[in-house]
Design an enzyme around this catalytic site. Structure first.
Site, mmCIF file in Angstrom:
data_model
loop_
_atom_site.group_PDB
_atom_site.id
_atom_site.type_symbol
_atom_site.label_atom_id
_atom_site.label_comp_id
_atom_site.label_asym_id
_atom_site.label_seq_id
_atom_site.Cartn_x
_atom_site.Cartn_y
_atom_site.Cartn_z
ATOM 1 N N CYS A 14 -5.433 -3.294 2.025
ATOM 2 C CA CYS A 14 -5.209 -3.439 3.469
ATOM 3 C C CYS A 14 -6.484 -3.610 4.285
ATOM 4 C CB CYS A 14 -4.395 -2.256 3.984
ATOM 5 S SG CYS A 14 -3.597 -2.598 5.585
ATOM 6 N N THR A 23 -14.015 -54.467 4.850
ATOM 7 C CA THR A 23 -12.608 -54.108 5.038
ATOM 8 C C THR A 23 -12.020 -53.375 3.835
ATOM 9 O OG1 THR A 23 -11.872 -56.249 4.177
ATOM 10 C CG2 THR A 23 -12.259 -56.095 6.547
ATOM 11 N N TYR A 69 -8.610 4.316 13.780
ATOM 12 C CA TYR A 69 -8.612 3.839 15.161
ATOM 13 C C TYR A 69 -7.189 3.454 15.545
ATOM 14 C CZ TYR A 69 -8.499 -0.693 12.806
ATOM 15 O OH TYR A 69 -8.154 -1.744 12.013
ATOM 16 N N LYS A 95 -9.080 2.638 -2.196
ATOM 17 C CA LYS A 95 -9.359 1.885 -0.978
ATOM 18 C C LYS A 95 -10.792 2.151 -0.529
ATOM 19 C CE LYS A 95 -7.104 0.987 3.509
ATOM 20 N NZ LYS A 95 -5.899 1.314 4.318
ATOM 21 N N GLU A 107 0.836 -1.195 0.000
ATOM 22 C CA GLU A 107 0.000 0.000 0.000
ATOM 23 C C GLU A 107 0.880 1.257 0.000
ATOM 24 O OE1 GLU A 107 -3.627 1.653 2.903
ATOM 25 O OE2 GLU A 107 -2.295 0.029 3.561
#
Length: 651
Positions: A174, A465, A121, A115, A46
């Protein structure tokens, strides 16, 4: 032919924050390095042209102008390369600043993808500078004087390679990946088989594992290839450190990963044919909204595979690491036992009848039955374990059968079939010295007759089997060992059965049982229907139908992914070029692989009638041949098209 393989790369250049021309030169170096390796698509981090950590420098005209000039330099210096390059930069569109990915191919900017999710945050403050590109679209002039080229600007954009229809990619950036409704989900549903993610994910403790899981799961959910390129060395370390942790994933599996805190590039092949086949098979993956996406077409040469170095596992049914194998073995034995437990509860049976030969398959069936009885709280003495020596039985297998039954604590019963089969051959006027298919199958059917009648006598179930590999090849006598009342081994291939028995031998805490199991593992696989030679097994299954490790490999790729015979052959030649010492597989010449691949297809088609009437049994892995589940195949289908393709292979 490229068989649907696409060589891709994720690269982290060492950058200088704000030095766009320097960064462009570093990006160009890596693009040229990738081009030398015949990479078709390379993804950078990015904002790689400027550096992600420019902060308020993103508001400077000088930086933004230089970023565009640096992009045009990358476009110009890579115009002769047959590849797609995706780089990140800040870009102004209609007076608003966006964090974008520029898609570059052969001297042209195919498009700008902004984007979608702008984080704001903790350590991220992107909304201070950038705006979400959702629902923003139009044409952008890259700004090259005298060049009238314009590039489309949108989040809703797909890029499609005209020379390789399976190669359709989309781009997210991202934080887009970390959001609940990632753009990659919609891109995949609209047709993207590859997702490129330009990222700047800083490192904190524990984040690496979380990142890997996120990329892996996104590739699994979207049934796609996922190329994740992360920012690294050179970014500002004022508050955070970036690891340059690059990942390439395919359908839920990480196939390439860089070491953290190192610049450079990882390269791998994506199998786009596998992705396309999976999407065609899994109907819950329904493509939609293609009309909402602008498709940009491009053309690069992807016709040939050069230096194919993707690791192809020679034993795809067997996990790689010891711990994974142990966990898988324990899980499989539990699935077998729980399947049988339910069947016995439903039929109110307190008894099971198992024919024990001293070979691998019957050994595993007895172990699974004992496990089921323990879960039911039933005495193992209610397991009637029957050894039925015949014309081909050797002392070794007989001794192992007896020891195994006694070690498990089942009720031992021995019934020789010699007199009964001899009388049967007299009844049908068959010469006892004629060791043909009647001679062999007569013994197998007589043994099954005994087991079925014993089950009636003791009010029990006959436990089958036969394994998945034998069912695929039809290596079972119709209405002989082919038939049972519940087939616990029917979903397990031969190569995995070995590891299951080995696991039990290593974990059973019973030296006597462990020793018997290890000797069973060392015994050649054989139906023991022909007389021994000097007391030893004279009839070895793999001499007749071919190595099971090859057939299991063929089975996996032919059924699981529907690959063409040519691609199965191509993969096998790479997988078996060298022995796998960890898993115990051999190396095989191309001529040998082709020989047994032809046998596989002949037998697989010719023997479907046996699989069309299989007894019930639990599915264990991703490949199964139950006519009620995974394989709905006509019994009279012909193999001509598949065999004709193999005849055209030039070794």
């Amino acid at each position: 032919m490229n068989y649907g393989f696409l060589k891709v790369a994720a690269a982290t250049p060492k950058i200088q924050v704000g030095n766009c021309m320097y960064n462009a030169d570093e990006i160009i170096k890596l693009i040229k390095e990738a081009n030398d390796q015949k990479v078709s698509m390379i993804v950078f981090p990015e904002l790689s042209i400027t550096g992600y950590t420019c902060e308020d420098l993103f508001l400077q005209d000088s930086l933004l102008d230089m970023a565009k000039k640096a992009l045009l330099k990358i476009v110009k210096e890579t115009e002769d390369m047959e590849m797609v390059s995706i780089v990140g930069l800040p870009l102004v569109f209609n007076g608003v600043l966006y964090n974008v990915a520029a898609v570059v191919c052969k001297g042209e900017i195919l498009g700008f993808v902004p984007k979608s999710i702008i984080p704001n945050y903790s350590e991220f403050y992107e909304s201070r500078h950038f705006t979400s590109g959702v629902d923003i679209y139009g044409y952008v002039d890259p700004g090259d004087p005298g060049d009238e080229q314009e590039a489309w600007f949108s989040t809703n954009m797909l890029f499609k390679c005209t020379s390789m229809p399976e190669f359709v990619f989309g781009v997210e950036i991202c934080e887009d990946l970390w959001a609940p409704m990632s753009p990659s989900i919609r891109l995949a549903l609209a047709g993207a088989t590859v997702i490129a993610n330009l990222s700047a994910s800083n490192e904190t403790t524990g984040k690496m594992d979380y990142r890997k899981k996120l990329v892996s799961m996104q590739s699994a959910k979207c049934l796609c290839g996922y190329i994740y390129a992360n920012a690294g060395e050179g970014e500002s370390t004022t508050d955070v450190v970036f690891p340059g942790h690059n990942l390439i994933a395919e359908n839920g599996r990480i196939i390439a990963e860089s070491k953290r805190f190192e610049k450079g590039m990882i390269v791998s092949y994506l199998d786009l044919q596998k992705i396309a086949n999976e999407r065609r098979r899994i109907k819950s993956f329904a493509t939609k909204d293609q009309d909402k996406y602008t498709t940009i077409e491009f053309d690069i040469d992807v016709s040939n595979i050069t230096g194919f170095d993707r690791k192809i596992d020679s034993m795809p049914f067997v996990p790689k690491s010891g711990k994974d194998r142990d966990d898988r073995c324990e899980e499989i034995i539990t699935i077998q036992a729980m399947g049988l437990k339910k069947r016995m509860e439903h039929t109110n049976c307190k008894c099971a009848v198992v024919g024990i030969s001293g070979g691998l398959d019957s050994t595993l069936a007895l172990l699974a039955t004992a496990n089921a009885f323990d879960r039911l709280g039933l005495d193992r003495k209610n397991i009637i374990a029957v050894t039925m020596p015949g014309f081909g039985t050797t002392d070794r297998t007989y001794t192992n059968a007896v020891s195994l039954i006694n070690s498990i604590g089942a009720t031992f019963k021995e019934i020789s079939i010699v007199d009964g089969v001899t009388q049967h051959f007299k009844d049908i006027n068959h010469d006892l010295d004629n060791h043909d298919v009647t001679y062999e199958n007569g013994q197998a059917r007589y043994r099954t007759l005994l087991l079925m009648d014993l089950a009636n006598k003791y009010n029990g179930l006959v436990i089958g089997t036969g394994d998945l590999s034998e069912l695929a090849l039809g290596w079972a006598t119709y209405n002989g060992d082919h038939m049972s009342m519940y087939g616990v081994n029917g979903g397990i291939p031969k190569t995995l059965i070995r590891h299951l028995v080995r696991f039990y031998a290593d974990t059973c805490d019973d030296k006597g049982l462990s020793d018997v199991l290890k000797d069973v593992l060392d015994t050649p696989v054989s139906p023991e229907l022909l007389p021994p030679e000097d007391g030893k097994i004279s009839q070895k299954t793999e001499d007749l139908v071919g190595p099971y490790e090859l057939h299991d490999f063929f089975l996996y790729y032919a059924l699981r992914f529907g690959f063409s015979p040519e691609k199965v052959y191509f993969l096998a030649c790479h997988a078996f070029a060298k022995p796998n010492e960890v898993k115990g597989s051999e190396a095989y010449d191309k001529e040998v692989i082709l020989k047994w691949l032809k046998v596989f297809y002949r037998r697989f088609f010719a023997q479907q009638f046996k699989r069309s009437c299989l007894p019930d049994g639990p599915k264990v892995g991703s490949v199964a041949v139950s006519p009620r589940g995974d394989l709905r195949m006509p019994s009279d289908a012909v193999a001509k098209e598949w065999l004709d393709r193999l005849e055209k292979i030039d070794i």
